[in-house]
Scaffold this motif. Structure first.
Motif, PDB file in Angstrom:
ATOM      1  N   UNK A   9       5.322   7.500 -14.667  1.00  0.00           N
ATOM      2  CA  UNK A   9       5.028   7.932 -16.224  1.00  0.00           C
ATOM      3  C   UNK A   9       4.593   9.880 -15.537  1.00  0.00           C
ATOM      4  N   UNK A  10       4.314  10.156 -14.309  1.00  0.00           N
ATOM      5  CA  UNK A  10       3.456  11.060 -14.306  1.00  0.00           C
ATOM      6  C   UNK A  10       5.171  11.844 -14.215  1.00  0.00           C
ATOM      7  N   UNK A  11       5.519  11.475 -13.789  1.00  0.00           N
ATOM      8  CA  UNK A  11       6.890  12.055 -13.339  1.00  0.00           C
ATOM      9  C   UNK A  11       7.859  12.357 -14.067  1.00  0.00           C
ATOM     10  N   UNK A  12       7.617  11.668 -15.041  1.00  0.00           N
ATOM     11  CA  UNK A  12       9.019  11.185 -16.310  1.00  0.00           C
ATOM     12  C   UNK A  12       8.503  12.330 -17.267  1.00  0.00           C
ATOM     13  N   UNK A  13       6.689  12.854 -17.145  1.00  0.00           N
ATOM     14  CA  UNK A  13       6.695  13.527 -18.326  1.00  0.00           C
ATOM     15  C   UNK A  13       7.201  15.426 -18.126  1.00  0.00           C
ATOM     16  N   UNK A  14       6.709  15.038 -16.103  1.00  0.00           N
ATOM     17  CA  UNK A  14       6.788  16.579 -15.745  1.00  0.00           C
ATOM     18  C   UNK A  14       8.205  16.893 -15.851  1.00  0.00           C
ATOM     19  N   UNK A  15       8.882  15.936 -15.661  1.00  0.00           N
ATOM     20  CA  UNK A  15      10.685  16.384 -15.982  1.00  0.00           C
ATOM     21  C   UNK A  15      10.800  16.413 -17.611  1.00  0.00           C
ATOM     22  N   UNK A  16      10.609  15.316 -18.253  1.00  0.00           N
ATOM     23  CA  UNK A  16      10.622  16.100 -19.583  1.00  0.00           C
ATOM     24  C   UNK A  16      10.164  15.847 -20.833  1.00  0.00           C
ATOM     25  N   UNK A  17       8.863  16.723 -20.491  1.00  0.00           N
ATOM     26  CA  UNK A  17       7.863  17.012 -21.403  1.00  0.00           C
ATOM     27  C   UNK A  17       7.459  16.397 -22.367  1.00  0.00           C
ATOM     28  N   UNK A  18       7.779  14.749 -22.635  1.00  0.00           N
ATOM     29  CA  UNK A  18       7.450  14.082 -23.308  1.00  0.00           C
ATOM     30  C   UNK A  18       7.488  13.136 -22.282  1.00  0.00           C
ATOM     31  N   UNK A  19       7.115  11.253 -23.493  1.00  0.00           N
ATOM     32  CA  UNK A  19       6.696  10.135 -22.727  1.00  0.00           C
ATOM     33  C   UNK A  19       7.810   9.498 -22.865  1.00  0.00           C
ATOM     34  N   UNK A  20       7.974   8.673 -21.305  1.00  0.00           N
ATOM     35  CA  UNK A  20       9.038   7.720 -21.383  1.00  0.00           C
ATOM     36  C   UNK A  20       9.268   6.502 -22.363  1.00  0.00           C
TER      37      UNK A  20
END
Length: 453
Positions: free
Chosen positions: A377-388
């Protein structure tokens, strides 16, 4: 994961081996950057961790099957064959003991019969046990008188024939010759040949060697009697003819020549009379009451004792051999199944340790997967800039239920088998001990004593 689940995981994790969280490698990061749904990536992480747990569970299941298989083999072992072997061994051992006991009883009866026979003979002759016939004075006096008279007459023959220069020397030589003849008759005729002449006749036990000695003595007595008659007859003939020349030839050709004169006839009568008396006294006063009987009885006792001891030793050896052979058979029959139980305690201890390790691994995997979810989840936020999007979290209870191992090995399936086998061994050992006691008591049942009172 709820707060309470995290707390339980934290509390239960103290003292356990902690497992590192799944590594979020470059491939997973690349898949996340390419826009692959996060739920798919999280599922792959879960599947990898679950696969590792499944491998451990399968290995533990193989150990369980191995223990169950070996226990089943032990439980399937039939003790009936071992019991039959033990029963057969006990029967053989008892049969050997009874046979040996009967053999020794027969020997004991033979000994008792011989003892009674000897006792009756001794009582019949008015003797104390072990005593010889008393020396009779009258025969001894007669032997001495006959020996002196024959010596005087023989001395005159030596003097008249010119063998000695004086009458005194002739008398001395004649008495010595007569004494030698009497002693020869007493020792050779009476003590040696006479004792064996009736050796074993009417004795408690008579055997082949005794019979051979008896007949050998009877045959040897013939030439000895002939020699004594020729000795005294030739001296009597020499007395009648006044010379020793051709006396033996003259007597053998004409025995009546020994009675040519009164002195020659007396010499023959005194000589043969003394020899006969010496022979008879040699058979009694110089030997046992009944020539050969006491010695034959002693030999029979010795032979019977040797037979008793031999039967005792043979029986004990046979009992030991049968017991050892059948104990070996029981050990061989039980070895196959019991060998499968060897190391069972170590295998069970290892199984329990692996089961505990699997339970720890399950808890560690749950914690690790949950941490991987948070990392994704933290990785997704860092990539997409939003919650997965919402992802499916791990079901800790389902994982625990899937990898829970409830089976526990039984204490000792072969315990009853071991007890039965030991009981079979005890049957053989007990039978052997009883058989040895029976044989030994039979050996000492009739102690060999020579108390004839």
């Amino acid at each position: 994961m709820s707060f309470w689940d995290r707390v339980k995981s934290l509390i239960g994790g103290f003292g356990r081996r902690k497992r590192a969280a799944p590594v979020i490698d470059g491939e997973i990061v690349s898949r996340a950057r390419d826009g692959e749904p996060i739920d798919n990536i999280a599922g792959a992480v879960r599947d990898t961790a679950i696969a590792d747990l499944a491998d451990s569970r399968a290995a533990l299941r193989e150990d369980q099957i191995d223990i169950e298989t070996r226990d089943a083999e032990a439980c399937a072992f039939s003790i009936e064959g071992v019991k039959a072997t033990a029963s057969s061994a006990a029967d053989q051992i008892i049969a050997i003991a009874i046979g040996a006991s009967d053999e020794m009883k027969a020997i004991n009866a033979e000994l008792a019969e011989g003892k009674v026979g000897l006792k009756a003979f001794v009582h019949e002759h008015g003797l104390a046990p072990g005593h010889l016939l008393p020396v009779r004075p009258l025969p001894m006096i007669l032997i001495f008188v006959f020996m002196v008279c024959e010596g005087l007459l023989t001395g005159s023959v030596f003097f008249q024939s010119g063998v000695v220069p004086t009458i005194a020397a002739g008398v001395t030589l004649g008495v010595m010759a007569s004494g030698a003849a009497v002693l020869l008759a007493a020792f050779l005729g009476g003590h040696l040949i006479g004792r064996h002449f009736n050796l074993g006749v009417g004795a408690p036990v008579s055997n082949g060697p005794v019979l051979q000695k008896r007949w050998a003595a009877r045959l040897c007595s013939v030439p000895l009697i002939a020699a004594i008659i020729l000795l005294h007859g030739s001296l009597a003939t020499a007395r009648a003819e006044g010379t020793l020349d051709d006396a033996l030839l003259s007597f053998t050709s004409n025995p009546i020549a020994a009675f040519g004169t009164l002195s020659s006839a007396l010499l023959l009568i005194f000589g043969l009379g003394g020899s006969v008396l010496a022979w008879v006294e040699g058979m009694s006063a110089f030997g046992d009451p009944d020539p050969g009987r006491d010695r034959a009885h002693a030999r029979s006792v010795t032979a019977s004792e040797a037979a008793r001891k031999g039967a005792h030793d043979r029986a004990l050896d046979e009992i030991n051999d049968v017991a050892e052979d059948h104990l070996g058979l029981i050990d061989d029959e039980a070895e196959t199944v019991l060998s499968a139980m060897e190391g069972r305690a170590e295998r069970i201890a290892q199984f329990e340790a692996d089961k505990a390790a699997l339970a720890d691994d399950v808890e560690d995997a749950i914690t690790s997967i949950d941490a991987a979810h948070d990392h994704l989840i933290a990785l997704y936020r860092s990539i997409a800039g939003k919650n997965p999007p919402a992802i499916r979290r791990i079901d800790a209870d389902a994982v625990r239920a899937r990898f829970r191992v409830e089976w526990s090995p039984p204490e000792d399936p072969a315990r009853d088998i071991r007890a039965d086998i030991e009981a079979c061994r005890t049957v053989i050992v007990t039978a052997a001990a009883e058989a040895r006691a029976l044989v030994t008591s039979s050996l000492h049942d009739k102690p060999n004593t020579e108390d004839l009172s």
